[in-house]
Design an enzyme around this catalytic site. Structure first.
Site, mmCIF file in Angstrom:
data_model
loop_
_atom_site.group_PDB
_atom_site.id
_atom_site.type_symbol
_atom_site.label_atom_id
_atom_site.label_comp_id
_atom_site.label_asym_id
_atom_site.label_seq_id
_atom_site.Cartn_x
_atom_site.Cartn_y
_atom_site.Cartn_z
ATOM 1 C CE1 TYR A 210 -3.401 2.719 0.356
ATOM 2 C CE2 TYR A 210 -2.781 2.962 2.663
ATOM 3 C CZ TYR A 210 -3.508 3.375 1.559
ATOM 4 O OH TYR A 210 -4.341 4.465 1.665
ATOM 5 C CE1 TYR B 238 -5.179 0.719 -12.608
ATOM 6 C CE2 TYR B 238 -4.910 -0.454 -10.538
ATOM 7 C CZ TYR B 238 -5.538 -0.302 -11.753
ATOM 8 O OH TYR B 238 -6.517 -1.194 -12.117
#
Length: 238
Positions: A161, A209
């Protein structure tokens, strides 16, 4: 008047701390103070992640960037600049878990979940952790590795993450890919980039992204796709 129901209410909100960037920035500054981590080293993570995003046609940001681009981008909350921070986007994802028997019946590649661990260190912001330079991964990492029966040398690709560049850096440390405090040196020189020692966030991460509020499902999806060998060319890790 302010009803204090949690430390965030009593100590963070009244000071006007800009959250979540301010909270993560405060943790990153503590890491810099204790270990000498630099903004340039944090920027290396953003640059490497963007390299992966440039190979992903669905990534929101695909234009290659340099360390100087990160350092020159708009200041958000010291030490973070704009390109140190994740995107804010729409999006969604899902994973499907089935038995080995069902996977065989469906004729799909089997990607096994070999080790799982979880813990909780704070309610909301990273600045609430007892130690802002140590995440829960320091507890869960060893458990998951032991359960899976693997070592760090067995890991070919990592999906971690990355709400901010610091999030990825401190998690790499706490998972044991490098010594505590050595994350800055570890990521320097393209360690997590294509062709690097530890390819990370090969879809472009939350930094490039997408990041629709929560990003966790996308690390699982990309891990499965990498293990299945879904890609061609440089984006597919060996």
């Amino acid at each position: 008047s302010l009803e204090v129901t949690h430390p965030v209410d009593g100590f963070v909100r009244p000071t006007g701390l800009f959250r979540p960037p301010g909270a993560y920035a405060m943790a990153a500054r503590r890491h810099m103070h204790e270990y000498g981590t630099t903004e340039e080293q944090l920027a290396e993570i953003a640059v490497a992640t963007r390299e992966w995003a440039s190979m992903n046609p669905k990534a929101a940001q695909q234009e290659p960037i340099t360390v100087d681009d990160v350092l020159d981008s708009r200041r958000i909350s010291e030490p973070f600049n704009l390109l140190d921070c994740c995107l804010v986007s729409d999006g969604g994802g899902a994973v499907v878990l089935v038995s080995e028997e069902k996977a065989a019946e469906l004729g799909v590649p089997e990607i096994a979940v070999a080790g799982v661990a979880s813990t909780s260190t704070h309610r909301q912001d990273i600045s609430e952790m007892p130690d802002m330079t140590t995440t829960g991964a320091a507890v869960t990492g060893p458990k998951a590795f032991e359960q899976a029966g693997i070592t760090h040398d067995d890991v070919d690709v990592a999906q971690i993450y990355d709400s901010f560049t610091y999030t990825a850096l401190v998690t790499l440390e706490d998972l044991g890919f490098c010594e505590k405090g050595a994350g800055g040196e570890f990521v320097a020189g393209g360690t997590t980039a294509p062709g690097g020692e530890l390819p990370m966030n090969t879809q472009g991460g939350g930094l490039s992204y997408c990041h629709p509020g929560h990003f966790g499902v996308f690390v699982l999806i990309e891990a499965a796709r990498q293990l299945r060998g879904d890609y061609t060319g440089e984006r597919q890790v060996d």
